[in-house]
Write an enzyme that holds these catalytic residues in place. Structure first.
Site, mmCIF file in Angstrom:
data_model
loop_
_atom_site.group_PDB
_atom_site.id
_atom_site.type_symbol
_atom_site.label_atom_id
_atom_site.label_comp_id
_atom_site.label_asym_id
_atom_site.label_seq_id
_atom_site.Cartn_x
_atom_site.Cartn_y
_atom_site.Cartn_z
ATOM 1 N N VAL A 81 0.854 -1.187 0.000
ATOM 2 C CA VAL A 81 0.000 0.000 0.000
ATOM 3 C C VAL A 81 0.889 1.235 0.000
ATOM 4 O O VAL A 81 1.843 1.319 0.786
ATOM 5 C CB VAL A 81 -0.927 0.022 1.229
ATOM 6 C CG1 VAL A 81 -1.773 1.287 1.241
ATOM 7 C CG2 VAL A 81 -1.822 -1.210 1.241
ATOM 8 N N GLU A 82 0.602 2.157 -0.878
ATOM 9 C CA GLU A 82 1.364 3.409 -0.908
ATOM 10 C C GLU A 82 1.068 4.181 0.375
ATOM 11 O O GLU A 82 -0.090 4.320 0.770
ATOM 12 C CB GLU A 82 0.975 4.201 -2.164
ATOM 13 C CG GLU A 82 1.788 5.444 -2.405
ATOM 14 C CD GLU A 82 1.199 6.612 -1.675
ATOM 15 O OE1 GLU A 82 1.934 7.182 -0.839
ATOM 16 O OE2 GLU A 82 0.031 6.946 -1.907
ATOM 17 N N SER A 83 2.105 4.662 1.049
ATOM 18 C CA SER A 83 1.974 5.148 2.426
ATOM 19 C C SER A 83 1.084 6.376 2.570
ATOM 20 O O SER A 83 0.320 6.482 3.531
ATOM 21 C CB SER A 83 3.356 5.432 3.018
ATOM 22 O OG SER A 83 4.047 6.397 2.252
ATOM 23 N N LYS A 84 1.172 7.322 1.630
ATOM 24 C CA LYS A 84 0.325 8.513 1.769
ATOM 25 C C LYS A 84 -1.145 8.152 1.605
ATOM 26 O O LYS A 84 -2.013 8.705 2.294
ATOM 27 C CB LYS A 84 0.711 9.589 0.758
ATOM 28 C CG LYS A 84 -0.076 10.886 0.960
ATOM 29 C CD LYS A 84 0.386 11.998 0.055
ATOM 30 C CE LYS A 84 -0.398 13.274 0.315
ATOM 31 N NZ LYS A 84 0.050 14.384 -0.563
ATOM 32 N N CYS A 179 12.481 8.449 -0.465
ATOM 33 C CA CYS A 179 11.244 7.961 -1.071
ATOM 34 C C CYS A 179 11.368 7.973 -2.588
ATOM 35 O O CYS A 179 11.890 8.932 -3.176
ATOM 36 C CB CYS A 179 10.069 8.826 -0.619
ATOM 37 S SG CYS A 179 8.509 8.454 -1.457
ATOM 38 N N ASP A 186 14.241 8.802 4.226
ATOM 39 C CA ASP A 186 13.803 7.701 5.087
ATOM 40 C C ASP A 186 15.002 7.276 5.930
ATOM 41 O O ASP A 186 15.994 6.772 5.398
ATOM 42 C CB ASP A 186 13.311 6.508 4.255
ATOM 43 C CG ASP A 186 11.997 6.787 3.552
ATOM 44 O OD1 ASP A 186 11.143 7.472 4.145
ATOM 45 O OD2 ASP A 186 11.825 6.331 2.406
ATOM 46 N N ALA A 218 10.837 1.673 1.044
ATOM 47 C CA ALA A 218 11.452 0.987 2.180
ATOM 48 C C ALA A 218 11.516 -0.518 1.954
ATOM 49 O O ALA A 218 12.534 -1.166 2.248
ATOM 50 C CB ALA A 218 10.664 1.299 3.455
ATOM 51 N N ARG A 247 7.260 8.952 9.709
ATOM 52 C CA ARG A 247 7.074 10.081 8.789
ATOM 53 C C ARG A 247 5.619 10.102 8.354
ATOM 54 O O ARG A 247 5.086 9.087 7.917
ATOM 55 C CB ARG A 247 8.007 9.947 7.578
ATOM 56 C CG ARG A 247 7.878 11.072 6.574
ATOM 57 C CD ARG A 247 9.123 11.212 5.706
ATOM 58 N NE ARG A 247 9.408 10.033 4.914
ATOM 59 C CZ ARG A 247 8.822 9.750 3.744
ATOM 60 N NH1 ARG A 247 7.886 10.553 3.257
ATOM 61 N NH2 ARG A 247 9.157 8.668 3.062
ATOM 62 N N GLY A 248 4.969 11.266 8.501
ATOM 63 C CA GLY A 248 3.574 11.376 8.103
ATOM 64 C C GLY A 248 2.639 10.525 8.935
ATOM 65 O O GLY A 248 1.611 10.055 8.445
#
Length: 273
Positions: A81-84, A179, A186, A218, A247-248
């Site tokens: 899953v894309e983190s944002k 990223c 990262d 990552a 992060r985020g």
């Protein structure tokens, strides 16, 4: 969908209501092909541990509840899953009414399982859960007096070994990459356990530092390091665990092991989480 259509690096609007379509999937096979990894015969087992710190919903009386979550995505999942998108998805629960925290947990686990095409496990914790910080296990190699001049593409030719068999655990806090899409840094702590030819600490530290300007997700960094070590020393056993800084509102911690019956390292957070 191509990565260019994701929300990474773009101005985003937070949704006022729960929206599962916010989750953006990325096939693992793309990056694994680049590393020469056969997705139908993986050289490792493990999970990606996702810790989430921005999690809230409303109870049936409209009162907000806040908590944190830990989710485990298997390495054999078809997608990550894309983190944002995950951050935006979690925040879409902010005004969503649920009967219980268990119901919220069930919804999230089901959605993640559907998107990744794997059985995702995990748990949601109340915000007042006591947390203890830990330190990386094994021997830290960061204080070696070395000269570094390779910050481009990761250079696996830097991995050298001694003709002596060992079983040991080493760690470093000097891993950094960027990223793939946004180039945001990262920062990672890596713990490596292996049984085989002894890695030369100075050259291996140079190898880790060569990731410093590398633009990869990552998960791909973890699998590149795992594969490079395997190719260099053909260990009888190998595991790596990378704990990335938060992060985020999310931190991602990939774990890879040659042992099918692996046990995850301690779940204590490191200081940068």
């Amino acid at each position: 969908m191509p990565l260019s259509t994701s929300l990474l690096g773009k101005k985003s609007t937070y949704k006022d209501s729960y929206d599962v379509t916010l989750l953006f999937k990325i096939p693992r096979i793309n990056n694994r092909n680049e590393l020469g990894i056969n997705s139908n015969n993986l050289p490792f087992y493990g999970v990606d541990v996702w810790n989430t710190y921005e999690l809230s919903c409303l109870n049936k009386n409209g009162k907000p509840w806040v908590g944190v979550g830990t989710f485990y995505i298997p390495t054999d999942s078809e997608n990550i899953v894309e983190s944002k998108s995950f951050k935006l998805y979690l925040n879409s629960f902010n005004n969503f009414v649920v009967e219980s925290v268990k119901e919220l947990e069930r919804i999230i686990l089901q959605d993640l399982s559907n998107v990744t095409h794997a059985k995702v496990t995990g748990r949601i914790f109340p915000i007042n859960t006591k947390v203890e910080f830990g330190v990386p296990s094994g021997k830290n190699i960061d204080d070696l007096d070395i000269v570094c001049n390779n910050y481009g593409a990761p250079d696996n030719s830097l991995i050298e070994y001694e003709d002596v068999l060992v079983e040991e655990e080493i760690n470093s806090n000097l891993l950094k990459s960027n990223c793939l899409v946004t180039s945001q840094p990262d920062w990672g702590t890596i713990v490596i356990k292996y049984k085989g030819k002894k890695l030369k600490y100075d050259s291996f530290l140079k190898y880790l530092i060569s990731f410093r300007n590398c633009n990869e997700f990552a998960e791909q960094c973890a699998e590149r390091i795992f594969t490079d070590i395997q190719n260099a020393i053909s260990p009888d056993f190998l595991s790596i665990y990378i704990v990335y800084a938060r992060r985020g509102g999310i931190d991602i911690c990939p774990y890879r092991s040659t042992d099918k019956n692996y046990t995850l390292p301690s779940d204590k957070r490191f200081i940068r989480q």
